[in-house]
Scaffold this motif. Structure first.
Motif, mmCIF file in Angstrom:
data_model
loop_
_atom_site.group_PDB
_atom_site.id
_atom_site.type_symbol
_atom_site.label_atom_id
_atom_site.label_comp_id
_atom_site.label_asym_id
_atom_site.label_seq_id
_atom_site.Cartn_x
_atom_site.Cartn_y
_atom_site.Cartn_z
ATOM 1 N N LEU A 167 0.856 -1.179 0.000
ATOM 2 C CA LEU A 167 0.000 0.000 0.000
ATOM 3 C C LEU A 167 0.893 1.230 0.000
ATOM 4 N N LYS A 168 0.626 2.161 -0.901
ATOM 5 C CA LYS A 168 1.281 3.466 -0.885
ATOM 6 C C LYS A 168 0.182 4.516 -0.833
ATOM 7 N N LEU A 169 0.167 5.268 0.261
ATOM 8 C CA LEU A 169 -0.950 6.148 0.576
ATOM 9 C C LEU A 169 -0.439 7.535 0.947
ATOM 10 N N MET A 170 -1.097 8.560 0.406
ATOM 11 C CA MET A 170 -0.848 9.917 0.881
ATOM 12 C C MET A 170 -2.127 10.487 1.457
ATOM 13 N N VAL A 171 -2.026 10.978 2.687
ATOM 14 C CA VAL A 171 -3.099 11.736 3.311
ATOM 15 C C VAL A 171 -2.513 13.051 3.817
ATOM 16 N N TYR A 172 -3.368 13.979 4.171
ATOM 17 C CA TYR A 172 -2.898 15.288 4.594
ATOM 18 C C TYR A 172 -2.385 15.267 6.040
ATOM 19 N N HIS A 173 -1.341 16.041 6.259
ATOM 20 C CA HIS A 173 -0.611 16.065 7.528
ATOM 21 C C HIS A 173 -1.082 17.257 8.370
ATOM 22 N N ARG A 174 -1.573 16.972 9.563
ATOM 23 C CA ARG A 174 -2.092 18.052 10.400
ATOM 24 C C ARG A 174 -0.984 18.976 10.891
ATOM 25 N N THR A 213 -7.302 15.587 8.230
ATOM 26 C CA THR A 213 -5.852 15.668 8.382
ATOM 27 C C THR A 213 -5.437 14.718 9.505
ATOM 28 N N TYR A 214 -4.174 14.261 9.433
ATOM 29 C CA TYR A 214 -3.689 13.245 10.366
ATOM 30 C C TYR A 214 -2.303 13.601 10.894
ATOM 31 N N ARG A 216 1.287 11.948 12.310
ATOM 32 C CA ARG A 216 1.993 10.732 11.913
ATOM 33 C C ARG A 216 1.427 9.510 12.636
ATOM 34 N N ARG A 217 1.186 9.655 13.919
ATOM 35 C CA ARG A 217 0.655 8.526 14.695
ATOM 36 C C ARG A 217 -0.736 8.143 14.200
ATOM 37 N N GLU A 218 -1.596 9.122 13.966
ATOM 38 C CA GLU A 218 -2.946 8.822 13.500
ATOM 39 C C GLU A 218 -2.942 8.179 12.125
ATOM 40 N N GLY A 219 -2.054 8.628 11.237
ATOM 41 C CA GLY A 219 -1.955 8.014 9.920
ATOM 42 C C GLY A 219 -1.543 6.560 10.017
ATOM 43 N N ARG A 220 -0.558 6.294 10.852
ATOM 44 C CA ARG A 220 -0.115 4.910 11.061
ATOM 45 C C ARG A 220 -1.247 4.056 11.613
ATOM 46 N N GLU A 221 -1.953 4.575 12.607
ATOM 47 C CA GLU A 221 -3.028 3.804 13.229
ATOM 48 C C GLU A 221 -4.178 3.549 12.257
ATOM 49 N N LEU A 222 -4.504 4.525 11.434
ATOM 50 C CA LEU A 222 -5.564 4.359 10.433
ATOM 51 C C LEU A 222 -5.255 3.188 9.512
ATOM 52 N N VAL A 223 -4.017 3.130 9.047
ATOM 53 C CA VAL A 223 -3.607 2.077 8.108
ATOM 54 C C VAL A 223 -3.520 0.725 8.811
ATOM 55 N N GLU A 224 -2.992 0.703 10.014
ATOM 56 C CA GLU A 224 -2.830 -0.568 10.720
ATOM 57 C C GLU A 224 -4.166 -1.151 11.143
ATOM 58 N N ARG A 270 10.433 18.017 5.340
ATOM 59 C CA ARG A 270 10.339 16.685 5.962
ATOM 60 C C ARG A 270 9.776 16.750 7.380
ATOM 61 N N ALA A 271 9.823 17.923 7.970
ATOM 62 C CA ALA A 271 9.214 18.097 9.284
ATOM 63 C C ALA A 271 7.758 18.546 9.186
ATOM 64 N N PHE A 272 7.483 19.491 8.271
ATOM 65 C CA PHE A 272 6.177 20.152 8.240
ATOM 66 C C PHE A 272 5.486 20.051 6.882
ATOM 67 N N GLY A 273 5.814 19.039 6.100
ATOM 68 C CA GLY A 273 5.181 18.857 4.802
ATOM 69 C C GLY A 273 3.694 18.568 4.925
ATOM 70 N N TRP A 274 2.949 18.969 3.907
ATOM 71 C CA TRP A 274 1.488 18.796 3.837
ATOM 72 C C TRP A 274 1.109 17.361 3.495
ATOM 73 N N HIS A 275 2.021 16.644 2.848
ATOM 74 C CA HIS A 275 1.735 15.283 2.422
ATOM 75 C C HIS A 275 2.340 14.287 3.401
ATOM 76 N N LEU A 276 1.492 13.455 3.988
ATOM 77 C CA LEU A 276 1.931 12.371 4.868
ATOM 78 C C LEU A 276 1.980 11.108 4.021
ATOM 79 N N LEU A 277 3.169 10.600 3.776
ATOM 80 C CA LEU A 277 3.395 9.486 2.866
ATOM 81 C C LEU A 277 3.567 8.206 3.676
ATOM 82 N N ILE A 278 2.690 7.244 3.429
ATOM 83 C CA ILE A 278 2.666 6.005 4.218
ATOM 84 C C ILE A 278 2.867 4.815 3.287
#
Length: 284
Positions: A167-174, A213-214, A216-224, A270-278
């Protein structure tokens, strides 16, 4: 994604989302050339990857030669064309019939129509449209945060991923520069009802009905929660250009970014990017 966001966006419908993207498909104004011409599509691709140069490295188009790829939310088909050029067997799905019309026209113009199957479908009910098919890669870039129930979309994507598939997913980064910019510059410091305010300005055209928006932790949890095992979560993409110039196809950076050395800007992205790449793998 807090409970307030879930409550707010649950009131929106898939029909609201479809209407929004049918009225102005994503990236439709990336070129002033006649829509449907090769020159138009070439300029759309050049502009997209100039502004978002991290996409080819994330997608790894060449890696999927001879593999079955499902793209959830293909829009007008920029990434779709590159998967097909690289030799993937691509199924490209979108909710917007207008986006699909342009994407299919693009595939014809670019000579790869025989390598792409286009399908109009809702990400929240994907498996009903694709039955028992399985894919080596499920790719979705900037899409499921626009559906009222992203968890349902992820569950559907897991059903369609082959065991061991990617899975390669991009969601927005809060925790991003864009969220800060929206709330401070666009909303003049009105931080209450932040989810609605962020959604309003999340896209080039104002008034997006749903935009989660997510962290990093929320994005990981959503996918897992959907049954994938996450191998990488990273942020990227800060838009550095002045909007008034950008809409006229000029690339003039905002003063704070003009003064920033390139290595510092990359660290900032890499710290504050809008795209959270999972990136994740479908567990057995």
């Amino acid at each position: 994604m807090g409970p307030n966001a879930v409550r707010i966006f649950a009131d929106k419908s898939v029909a609201d989302v479809r209407q929004y993207w049918d009225e102005r498909p994503c990236n439709i104004r990336h070129s002033p050339k006649p829509i449907g011409s090769k020159e138009y599509f070439d300029e759309v691709e050049a502009r997209k990857y100039f502004v978002e140069p991290h996409i080819p490295g994330f997608a790894q188009f060449d890696r999927w030669r001879g593999k079955r790829v499902l793209e959830v939310g293909c829009g007008i088909g920029t990434d779709s064309i590159n998967f097909a050029r690289a030799g993937a067997a691509l199924t490209a799905v979108d909710l917007s019939s207008e986006s699909l019309r342009i994407a299919a026209q693009r595939a014809d113009v670019m000579g790869v129509a025989d390598r792409i199957r286009f399908l109009e479908a809702d990400a929240e009910t994907l498996s009903s449209a694709l039955a028992d098919e399985r894919f080596d890669l499920v790719y979705s870039f900037g899409v499921i945060h626009h559906t009222p129930h992203p968890d349902r979309a992820l569950a559907e994507m897991r059903r369609l991923a082959a065991t061991g598939g990617t899975l390669k997913l991009m969601v927005y980064h809060r925790h991003s520069w864009k969220v800060f910019w929206i709330l401070v510059r666009q909303e003049h410091g009105r931080f209450w009802n932040a989810e609605e305010r962020i959604a309003r300005h999340a896209e080039a055209q104002i008034g997006c009905p749903v935009a989660f928006t997510y962290t990093r932790r929320e994005g990981r949890e959503l996918v897992e929660r959907a049954g994938f095992e996450v191998s990488k979560v990273e942020a990227d993409h800060v838009f550095p250009y002045r909007i008034r110039d950008y809409v006229e196809y000029r690339y003039v950076k905002q003063p704070q970014f003009r003064a920033m050395p390139a290595p510092v800007f990359r660290t900032f992205e890499r710290a504050f990017g809008w795209h959270l790449l999972i990136t994740a793998e479908a567990r057995a």
